[in-house]
Design an enzyme around this catalytic site. Structure first.
Site, short mmCIF file in Angstrom:
data_model
loop_
_atom_site.label_atom_id
_atom_site.label_comp_id
_atom_site.label_asym_id
_atom_site.label_seq_id
_atom_site.Cartn_x
_atom_site.Cartn_y
_atom_site.Cartn_z
N ASP A 1 28.77 34.50 -68.89
CA ASP A 1 30.31 34.28 -68.50
C ASP A 1 30.46 33.27 -69.53
O ASP A 1 29.63 32.58 -70.90
CB ASP A 1 30.74 33.72 -67.47
N CYS B 1 38.21 47.40 -63.63
CA CYS B 1 39.21 46.76 -63.56
C CYS B 1 40.90 46.90 -63.69
O CYS B 1 41.69 46.83 -63.07
CB CYS B 1 39.65 45.38 -62.77
N1 SAH Z 1 31.60 39.00 -61.17
C1 SAH Z 1 32.63 38.51 -61.20
C2 SAH Z 1 33.68 38.49 -61.27
C3 SAH Z 1 34.18 38.83 -62.94
S1 SAH Z 1 35.76 37.81 -63.67
C4 SAH Z 1 32.28 38.00 -59.39
O1 SAH Z 1 32.82 39.02 -58.70
O2 SAH Z 1 32.80 36.94 -58.83
C5 SAH Z 1 35.38 38.98 -65.44
C6 SAH Z 1 35.02 37.31 -65.68
O3 SAH Z 1 34.46 37.48 -67.39
C7 SAH Z 1 35.19 35.84 -66.17
O4 SAH Z 1 34.70 34.40 -65.26
C8 SAH Z 1 35.51 35.58 -67.79
O5 SAH Z 1 36.08 34.44 -67.92
C9 SAH Z 1 34.06 36.41 -68.17
N2 SAH Z 1 34.79 36.31 -69.43
C10 SAH Z 1 35.94 37.25 -70.16
N3 SAH Z 1 36.12 37.97 -71.85
C11 SAH Z 1 33.72 37.91 -72.25
C12 SAH Z 1 34.13 37.71 -72.86
N4 SAH Z 1 33.61 38.16 -73.98
N5 SAH Z 1 32.11 37.93 -72.56
C13 SAH Z 1 31.24 36.81 -71.65
N6 SAH Z 1 32.84 36.72 -69.96
C14 SAH Z 1 33.48 36.76 -70.32
#
Ligand code: SAH
Length: 393
Positions: free
Chosen positions: A247, A337
């Site tokens: 993340d 999403c």
């Molecule tokens: N699967 C998770 C929810 C994901 S939300 C669950 O079940 O709780 C999307 C996540 O992507 C967020 O935490 C955000 O910090 C991360 N994110 C956004 N852009 C990103 C990138 N380019 N690389 C890595 N993480 C990213």
């Protein structure tokens, strides 16, 4: 009561019970932000009671299609009671749930998640903002609810001409709350977490992932866009030997590590990578690494339809890389999403990624949000999460 007249022909979507009227559908009439208005057809025929939003492209959001209904505190109590009753029938294996899911619950612009005795709400439209105090009282009248935290800091509020606002609306105290989901426990950070703090929409997909990881004896698991590690805990519960959470948010990864410990798993089985997913996938591929299961749960890459094409390329890219990193027979859980990308288009994008990766994959399951995030026939936009559980061949 002010009346808003709809352009001839544009009343059709209201007659089909769709709860929005866009700016271009209005023939005449004005009101204050969030004011309740009587919506009428060109010939004066009653269509709906709605909240007016002078700055938003979505100029009207319907409260009720019933002319006899009065939009007053009792109306909001009834709608909230109905939303709660719907959840009570679901037998969710959790003390955390989406209690109000906006339009799908007849409460446009209001999102409320319940974490045990604490609620976290987003007031995202002028109408819900105007009725905030009434809604807060009705929400807190439920047995077992003592506190309500407001997280009205989503960017869509700007489109309504509303300022961001966060903080306690009812009650106060610690902004970290513990929740139980399936057999697991998680901490939700109401103040600093994303959106309302936790992605409850993935609840059922997390438990499915745990089961599949177990059944298929997946040893090495990569959880991309892990946030606070929900899918990582699920993988460990399924028996994975080594799980990596990726993340770009360091605080989210700290929570992920804490969640692994809190659920009783050895920290040596879990690693975190504070990095961009796309770059990480490329690096892992260059290093010759392989995984038995991968989760791709990116944030909304297409915030609006205008972003759909660029987002499609981004989805395709990460899916191609993930499919290349998968062992034969490996499992990929891939999600979008973005409301602007429908399930059919998403499947096409992933199919394109598989062609480019030079691999075939079987569709084991089609995934969506958990049922406490209902969709209705009249408001298909309410269903935004789509996913595929794929098995690489
Ligand atoms: N699967 C998770 C929810 C994901 S939300 C669950 O079940 O709780 C999307 C996540 O992507 C967020 O935490 C955000 O910090 C991360 N994110 C956004 N852009 C990103 C990138 N380019 N690389 C890595 N993480 C990213």
């Amino acid at each position: 009561m002010k009346s808003i007249r709809i352009r001839a022909g544009r009343e059709r979507s209201l007659l089909r019970r769709h709860p929005w009227v866009f700016e271009g559908g209005i023939a005449g009439g004005r009101a204050d932000p969030g004011e309740t208005v009587r919506v009428v057809a060109e010939d004066g025929q009653f269509l709906a009671w709605a909240a007016y939003s002078p700055q938003s492209m979505i100029r009207l959001r319907v409260w009720s299609f019933d002319e006899a209904e009065r939009i007053d505190p009792a109306f909001f109590s009834r709608r909230i009671a109905r939303a709660i009753a719907l959840r009570a029938q679901l037998a969710l294996d959790s003390d955390a749930m989406r209690l109000v899911h906006g339009e799908a619950d007849g409460l446009p612009g209001l999102v409320v998640d319940r974490y045990g005795d604490t609620l976290c709400a987003q007031f995202l439209s002028s109408g819900s903002e105007r009725w905030k105090e009434v809604l807060a009282d009705a929400l807190c009248a439920q047995p077992g609810v003592t506190r309500l935290y407001e997280r009205s800091d989503a960017s869509v509020r700007g489109l309504e001409g509303l300022e961001p606002r966060t903080g306690w609306l009812r009650g106060d105290g610690d902004t970290r709350v513990g929740i139980r989901e399936h057999g697991w426990t998680f901490d939700v950070d109401l103040e600093g977490g994303h959106k309302t703090g936790f992605y409850l929409d993935q609840r059922d997909n997390r438990v499915l992932f745990a089961r599949l990881v177990g059944e298929r004896r997946c040893r090495r698991v990569l959880n991309c866009y892990s946030y606070t590690g929900g899918f990582s805990v699920a993988a460990l519960a399924g028996g994975a030997e080594q799980v990596t959470s990726v993340d770009s948010s360091a605080p989210a990864l700290e929570r992920a590590a804490a969640h692994v410990a809190r659920n009783g798993y050895d920290a040596a089985r879990h690693a975190t990578l504070d990095a961009d997913v796309n770059q990480t996938l490329r690096r892992l591929l260059a290093e010759g690494r392989r995984f038995d299961a991968i989760v791709l749960d990116p944030p909304k890459l297409a915030p609006t339809a205008a972003h759909a094409e660029r987002a499609a390329r981004a989805y395709k890219d990460i899916n191609r890389l993930a499919l290349q990193l998968l062992e034969t027979d490996g499992l990929l859980l891939t999600f979008s999403c973005s409301g602007a990308i429908g399930a059919e288009l998403f499947q096409k994008i992933v199919a394109g990624a598989a062609v480019d990766a030079g691999v075939d994959a079987g569709i084991h399951a089609r995934l969506q949000e958990a049922p406490d995030h209902p969709a209705t026939l009249f408001f298909p936009e309410g269903q935004y999460l789509k996913g595929l559980a794929l098995l690489r061949r």
